[in-house]
Design a protein around this motif. Structure first.
Motif, PDB file in Angstrom:
ATOM      1  N   VAL A 191      -1.896  35.950  14.145  1.00 19.23           N
ATOM      2  CA  VAL A 191      -1.440  36.863  13.105  1.00 19.23           C
ATOM      3  C   VAL A 191      -2.675  37.606  12.624  1.00 19.23           C
ATOM      4  O   VAL A 191      -3.701  36.988  12.322  1.00 19.23           O
ATOM      5  N   THR A 192      -2.573  38.932  12.577  1.00 15.44           N
ATOM      6  CA  THR A 192      -3.681  39.740  12.080  1.00 15.44           C
ATOM      7  C   THR A 192      -3.229  40.532  10.862  1.00 15.44           C
ATOM      8  O   THR A 192      -2.037  40.783  10.673  1.00 15.44           O
ATOM      9  N   ARG A 193      -4.211  40.904  10.064  1.00 17.24           N
ATOM     10  CA  ARG A 193      -3.961  41.699   8.850  1.00 17.24           C
ATOM     11  C   ARG A 193      -4.957  42.841   8.830  1.00 17.24           C
ATOM     12  O   ARG A 193      -6.130  42.667   9.186  1.00 17.24           O
ATOM     13  N   PHE A 194      -4.486  44.005   8.371  1.00 19.96           N
ATOM     14  CA  PHE A 194      -5.380  45.156   8.273  1.00 19.96           C
ATOM     15  C   PHE A 194      -4.812  46.143   7.260  1.00 19.96           C
ATOM     16  O   PHE A 194      -3.658  46.065   6.870  1.00 19.96           O
ATOM     17  N   GLU A 195      -5.664  47.045   6.817  1.00 18.98           N
ATOM     18  CA  GLU A 195      -5.304  48.038   5.793  1.00 18.98           C
ATOM     19  C   GLU A 195      -5.277  49.425   6.416  1.00 18.98           C
ATOM     20  O   GLU A 195      -6.142  49.767   7.220  1.00 18.98           O
ATOM     21  N   VAL A 196      -4.281  50.214   6.003  1.00 19.45           N
ATOM     22  CA  VAL A 196      -4.151  51.582   6.494  1.00 19.45           C
ATOM     23  C   VAL A 196      -3.912  52.496   5.303  1.00 19.45           C
ATOM     24  O   VAL A 196      -3.227  52.123   4.335  1.00 19.45           O
ATOM     25  N   ASP A 197      -4.448  53.699   5.373  1.00 23.16           N
ATOM     26  CA  ASP A 197      -4.259  54.720   4.343  1.00 23.16           C
ATOM     27  C   ASP A 197      -2.760  54.923   4.091  1.00 23.16           C
ATOM     28  O   ASP A 197      -2.012  55.301   4.992  1.00 23.16           O
TER      29      ASP A 197
ATOM     30  N   TRP B  92     -13.277  45.161  16.013  1.00 21.26           N
ATOM     31  CA  TRP B  92     -12.251  44.810  15.031  1.00 21.26           C
ATOM     32  C   TRP B  92     -11.796  46.023  14.219  1.00 21.26           C
ATOM     33  O   TRP B  92     -11.411  45.904  13.071  1.00 21.26           O
ATOM     34  N   THR B  93     -11.822  47.206  14.852  1.00 20.29           N
ATOM     35  CA  THR B  93     -11.480  48.419  14.119  1.00 20.29           C
ATOM     36  C   THR B  93     -10.325  49.216  14.699  1.00 20.29           C
ATOM     37  O   THR B  93      -9.927  50.228  14.118  1.00 20.29           O
TER      38      THR B  93
ATOM     39  N   ASP C 104      -8.345  40.228  22.422  1.00 20.33           N
ATOM     40  CA  ASP C 104      -9.636  40.479  23.089  1.00 20.33           C
ATOM     41  C   ASP C 104     -10.000  41.957  23.028  1.00 20.33           C
ATOM     42  O   ASP C 104     -11.162  42.315  22.794  1.00 20.33           O
ATOM     43  N   LEU C 105      -9.022  42.828  23.208  1.00 25.09           N
ATOM     44  CA  LEU C 105      -9.285  44.270  23.150  1.00 25.09           C
ATOM     45  C   LEU C 105      -9.616  44.728  21.730  1.00 25.09           C
ATOM     46  O   LEU C 105     -10.463  45.606  21.538  1.00 25.09           O
ATOM     47  N   VAL C 106      -8.977  44.123  20.736  1.00 25.62           N
ATOM     48  CA  VAL C 106      -9.314  44.429  19.339  1.00 25.62           C
ATOM     49  C   VAL C 106     -10.755  43.998  19.061  1.00 25.62           C
ATOM     50  O   VAL C 106     -11.526  44.741  18.446  1.00 25.62           O
ATOM     51  N   ARG C 107     -11.127  42.825  19.533  1.00 22.43           N
ATOM     52  CA  ARG C 107     -12.504  42.327  19.363  1.00 22.43           C
ATOM     53  C   ARG C 107     -13.498  43.305  20.006  1.00 22.43           C
ATOM     54  O   ARG C 107     -14.528  43.624  19.420  1.00 22.43           O
ATOM     55  N   GLU C 108     -13.178  43.785  21.212  1.00 20.51           N
ATOM     56  CA  GLU C 108     -14.058  44.733  21.906  1.00 20.51           C
ATOM     57  C   GLU C 108     -14.228  46.031  21.123  1.00 20.51           C
ATOM     58  O   GLU C 108     -15.253  46.701  21.257  1.00 20.51           O
ATOM     59  N   SER C 109     -13.242  46.387  20.291  1.00 18.65           N
ATOM     60  CA  SER C 109     -13.347  47.610  19.479  1.00 18.65           C
ATOM     61  C   SER C 109     -14.223  47.404  18.248  1.00 18.65           C
ATOM     62  O   SER C 109     -14.417  48.339  17.480  1.00 18.65           O
TER      63      SER C 109
ATOM     64  N   ILE D  66      -9.861  44.691  11.194  1.00 24.04           N
ATOM     65  CA  ILE D  66      -8.671  43.903  11.525  1.00 24.04           C
ATOM     66  C   ILE D  66      -9.104  42.443  11.474  1.00 24.04           C
ATOM     67  O   ILE D  66     -10.101  42.065  12.094  1.00 24.04           O
ATOM     68  N   GLU D  67      -8.367  41.627  10.734  1.00 25.77           N
ATOM     69  CA  GLU D  67      -8.745  40.217  10.545  1.00 25.77           C
ATOM     70  C   GLU D  67      -7.672  39.294  11.104  1.00 25.77           C
ATOM     71  O   GLU D  67      -6.481  39.545  10.923  1.00 25.77           O
ATOM     72  N   VAL D  68      -8.095  38.218  11.753  1.00 28.34           N
ATOM     73  CA  VAL D  68      -7.167  37.175  12.185  1.00 28.34           C
ATOM     74  C   VAL D  68      -6.941  36.256  10.999  1.00 28.34           C
ATOM     75  O   VAL D  68      -7.895  35.743  10.409  1.00 28.34           O
ATOM     76  N   THR D  69      -5.684  36.067  10.628  1.00 29.51           N
ATOM     77  CA  THR D  69      -5.367  35.211   9.486  1.00 29.51           C
ATOM     78  C   THR D  69      -4.745  33.880   9.894  1.00 29.51           C
ATOM     79  O   THR D  69      -4.722  32.950   9.099  1.00 29.51           O
ATOM     80  N   ALA D  70      -4.228  33.798  11.131  1.00 28.08           N
ATOM     81  CA  ALA D  70      -3.614  32.542  11.590  1.00 28.08           C
ATOM     82  C   ALA D  70      -3.594  32.506  13.108  1.00 28.08           C
ATOM     83  O   ALA D  70      -3.581  33.548  13.769  1.00 28.08           O
ATOM     84  N   GLU D  71      -3.584  31.298  13.629  1.00 25.67           N
ATOM     85  CA  GLU D  71      -3.511  31.059  15.072  1.00 25.67           C
ATOM     86  C   GLU D  71      -2.478  29.971  15.309  1.00 25.67           C
ATOM     87  O   GLU D  71      -2.483  28.948  14.613  1.00 25.67           O
ATOM     88  N   TYR D  72      -1.608  30.194  16.278  1.00 22.16           N
ATOM     89  CA  TYR D  72      -0.567  29.220  16.621  1.00 22.16           C
ATOM     90  C   TYR D  72      -0.664  28.916  18.103  1.00 22.16           C
ATOM     91  O   TYR D  72      -0.641  29.811  18.931  1.00 22.16           O
TER      92      TYR D  72
END
Length: 119
Positions: free
Chosen positions: A62-68, A23-24, A16-21, A106-112
């Motif tokens: 599960v989330t996925r994201f890219e970092v420098d 997704w950044t 929820d906090l990631v969504r409020e940002s 930041i992307e959600v790739t799976a939910e359990y």
């Protein structure tokens, strides 16, 4: 710029906090959380989301994201168990700087979901 894909298992409150940002960004750590630990592979993130977050919180993501990649060189890879249990340990006080080096969203790739909890 070259980026590295990282994964992060999380529960609904953190998501929820990631969504409020927008997704950044990852939210600040709680006082009992001195490090932020993204993981280096999807399998490890899946195991945590499915086997720990879902039973504890009712759902795990599960989330996925890219970092420098150049920025990440300051964080040595930590082996927290077997050969594939790999994570980075980002001190809580460095999380704002870490967030500034996320590329894209930041992307959600799976939910359990915990099967013991009825929707």
């Amino acid at each position: 710029m070259t980026t590295t894909t990282l994964w992060r298992p999380c529960g609904p409150a953190e998501l929820d906090l990631v969504r409020e940002s927008g997704w950044t960004a990852w939210p600040p750590r709680l006082p009992e959380q001195p490090i932020f630990y993204p993981v280096l592979n999807e399998d490890y993130a899946t195991r945590i989301a499915r086997d720990w977050n879902a039973p504890r919180d009712g759902v795990g993501y599960v989330t996925r994201f890219e970092v420098d990649t150049a920025f990440l060189e300051r964080y040595p890879v930590q082996q927290a168990g077997g050969n594939t249990i790999l994570e980075l340990w980002v001190p809580a006080e460095e999380l704002d700087d870490f967030n500034r080096h996320i590329t894209g969203t930041i992307e959600v790739t799976a939910e359990y979901r915990d099967p013991a909890i009825k929707p």
